[in-house]
Each structure stands twice: as structure tokens, then as C-alpha cells.
Design a protein around this motif. Structure first.
Motif: not given
Length: 118
Positions: A79, A81, A48
Motif C-alpha cells: 500500500w 500512503s 493502510e
């Protein structure tokens, strides 16, 4: 964008901007999270934080990654990953020193600390 000359000029300028952003991320003077590979740095590594760094320091790169990965059915999220990992793989290709993500994933795999969700 229908005018080929204008289109080529716009693309050329966008790519110059993108190249500058990526060069800044890979610089030694103001290193990215990806360049920090000391034991303490890897222990504090967070996808993050990497995503936020990319969003702040390389907004054009981040925009390209988000545009490539997100569609109308994708849930809203601050966000992703997958975007962070894709960006780190691309940056590692550009500079071998940008390998913090690869190092963290390697350590997780060796220590069998990765939890698989089915």
C-alpha cells in the motif's frame, strides 16, 4: 483499442463502473472510513485501512491511482500512503462528507504531532 467506436464504448463502460464504485464509497448506507468523522472513528483512522478499503470496494479506482503513481523504479509495496491521500482528496471533492483524512491531518498539524523526515 485502435477502433474509435470500440474505444469510446470501452471508455464509457469503464467510467460507468468507476462512477458506481465511487458512489458506493460515498453512500450513507455502507459508509466508507472517509465518511466516519466521530471522535472515536478519527482516533482509529489508519491510511493502510483506507487503502485496503479502496482496494476491496473500488478496485477500478484503486487501479487508476496505482497506475498513476507507480513506475518501474518504485519499490514493491502492499500500500502507498500517497495513493490513499490522493484518493481521499478526490472523494472529498465529490462529497464534502468524505473528510476523515482532512480532519486527521488537520488535528495532527494543530497538535504538532507530525514528524518531518528530511
Amino acid at each position: 483499442m485502435k477502433n474509435p467506436t470500440l474505444r469510446n464504448h470501452v471508455i464509457e463502460n469503464v467510467l460507468k463502473t468507476l462512477s458506481k464504485e465511487v458512489a458506493a464509497l460515498c453512500s450513507k448506507k455502507n459508509p466508507s472510513i472517509l465518511r466516519k468523522y466521530g471522535k472515536e472513528d478519527l482516533a482509529k483512522f489508519d491510511l493502510e485501512l483506507l487503502c485496503n478499503e479502496c482496494k476491496e470496494r473500488a478496485p477500478l479506482l484503486y487501479s487508476f491511482l496505482v497506475t498513476s503513481a507507480v513506475n518501474k523504479r518504485t519499490k514493491e509495496c502492499s500500500w502507498f500512503s500517497s495513493i490513499c491521500i490522493a484518493g481521499s482528496v478526490l472523494l472529498k471533492q465529490r462529497s464534502e462528507k468524505m473528510d476523515a483524512t482532512a480532519s486527521v491531518i488537520g488535528v495532527l498539524l494543530k497538535s504538532k504531532s507530525v514528524e518531518v523526515k528530511l
